[in-house]
Design an enzyme around this catalytic site. Structure first.
Site, short mmCIF file in Angstrom:
data_model
loop_
_atom_site.label_atom_id
_atom_site.label_comp_id
_atom_site.label_asym_id
_atom_site.label_seq_id
_atom_site.Cartn_x
_atom_site.Cartn_y
_atom_site.Cartn_z
CE LYS A 243 5.90 -6.53 -36.20
NZ LYS A 243 5.28 -7.27 -35.14
C1 LIG Z 1 4.38 -7.25 -33.86
C2 LIG Z 1 4.84 -6.92 -32.47
C3 LIG Z 1 4.65 -7.78 -31.39
C4 LIG Z 1 3.83 -9.03 -31.49
O1 LIG Z 1 4.27 -9.91 -32.46
P1 LIG Z 1 3.32 -11.11 -32.89
O2 LIG Z 1 4.28 -12.06 -33.55
O3 LIG Z 1 2.31 -10.55 -33.83
O4 LIG Z 1 2.72 -11.68 -31.68
C5 LIG Z 1 5.20 -7.45 -30.19
N1 LIG Z 1 5.88 -6.30 -30.02
C6 LIG Z 1 6.05 -5.43 -31.02
C7 LIG Z 1 6.83 -4.18 -30.77
C8 LIG Z 1 5.52 -5.69 -32.27
O5 LIG Z 1 5.65 -4.81 -33.27
#
Ligand SMILES: *Cc1c(COP(=O)(O)O)cnc(C)c1O
Length: 387
Positions: free
Chosen positions: A184
């Protein structure tokens, strides 16, 4: 030919993150403590949000949001079919029923003009996803929510630093949830954070993220802490560690640098692929925004190609280049096929995007040569496979 494999994403970890983690390890304070407090405060300032609560993931943050809004059995929650498993899974885990509303085929965002038709007396909330780092059309979504007395939980996993009409995601939002997974916009290894304008919600989320114990109980072994605690309601174990916050404190300072680097790469992709037969490029949303480029997601123009996405990705691998799929539409997964029973034609844009979308490598420390390798490989594969 490349000598090393280029993954679709890699985090940027530098000496200051490493030193800070070592400092935490040496201090003996590993779990939630002063660094989490500092990370929450720095994140709050960076966004300009009212209240920030850090969690161990965005997934758990989404569940906490559903929980504090008391969303559960017999409730319906509207969201997009082009999202990660977590968005919809947490709605189901909360006991509610997910209702998928189709996307805009060009921008890949939930299409707000289709939301109203999906609202029933059971609808409790809308969960837009700021897909790939572009914002969903929040003014329209909040207007619909107000009109029907619905809650809004923004899945902002892709949206740290993203701006909508001059405002950062997380400002003025009832609830928005960020992710710090290594792919991210910034990372804490794993981690998440919830922003809210509501002090009472923030307080209850803090309680729920740590066993439902009375405020500040996480601190009970420190010098200033209070050893006594009370259970206010049954809660979860969703707290962020100081070890994670140690990484995040330094990542936050680099968010703008990371975004600018990805923006330059994305612009080069846009230029290089503008006239490439076989690719349909992602389009910008029509309202003022800042895109943070979590993903670069063109569609394969399958009608003009003699290969499918799996074959395309396998071909790219031969050039030692990775790719991702964000996302196979939720209603195409076995569990949700069964649960939702969405027929062909009900979500035509998601059905179109689902087999075609592919994420090409995009991350801040990707070099110009890395990108040249991707561009040349993609063009060569498509050229060989045009109908
Ligand atoms: C990565 C992601 C999540 C979950 O995030 P985590 O921190 O890995 O739990 C939720 N929604 C979307 C759209 C994502 O891309």
């Amino acid at each position: 030919m490349r000598t090393t494999f280029l993954p679709f994403s890699l985090p940027t970890i530098e000496q200051d993150e490493i030193d800070e983690v070592v400092d935490s390890l040496k201090s003996g304070w590993l779990t939630t403590g002063p660094k989490v407090k500092k990370f929450e405060e720095e994140l709050r300032k960076l966004i300009g949000a009212d209240h920030v609560v850090a969690t161990n993931s965005c997934t758990s943050g989404l569940l906490l949001c559903l929980r504090v809004l008391d969303i559960g059995a017999s409730d319906e929650v509207i969201t997009t079919p082009i999202t990660f498993a977590a968005t919809v899974n947490m709605i189901v885990i909360a006991g509610a029923h997910p209702v998928l509303v189709d996307i805009d085929r060009k921008t890949l965002q939930i299409d707000p003009s289709r939301i109203e038709k999906a609202i029933t007396p059971r609808t409790k909330a809308i969960v837009p996803v700021h897909f790939a780092g572009q914002p969903s059309d929040l003014d329209v979504i909040y207007e619909i929510a107000r009109g029907h007395r619905l809650e809004v939980i923004e899945d902002a996993a892709h949206g740290l630093g993203t701006e909508y009409k001059g405002r950062k995601i997380g400002v003025g939002s009832r609830l928005s949830v960020f992710s710090f997974h290594p792919s991210k916009n910034i990372t804490t290894g794993e981690g998440g954070a919830i922003c809210t304008t509501d002090a009472e919600l923030a307080d209850r989320i803090r309680v729920l993220r740590f066993h439902g114990l009375s405020k500040e109980a996480w601190n009970r072994y420190s010098e200033k802490g209070v050893a006594e605690y009370e259970i206010l309601e049954p809660g979860f174990k969703f707290n962020m560690l100081d070890l994670q916050a140690a990484i995040g404190i330094h990542q936050l300072k680099k968010l703008d640098r990371f975004t600018l680097a990805k923006e330059a790469l994305a612009q080069r992709y846009e230029k290089e692929f503008a006239e490439t037969p076989g690719l349909i490029l992602p389009r910008r949303v029509g309202y003022p925004h800042r895109h943070t480029w979590h993903l670069y997601t063109p569609l394969l123009d399958l009608d003009r190609l003699r290969l499918n996405r799996a074959e395309f990705i396998a071909e790219l691998k031969k050039y030692r280049i990775g790719a991702g799929i964000h996302y196979l539409a939720i209603h195409h997964h076995p569990y949700y096929r069964q649960l939702l029973r969405i027929e062909d034609g009900m979500l035509p844009n998601a059905d179109f995007v689902s087999p075609r979308i592919v994420s090409l490598p995009l991350f801040p420390k990707m070099t110009e040569q890395d990108q040249t390798d991707v561009v040349e490989a993609v063009k060569a594969i498509l050229r060989r496979n045009l109908k």
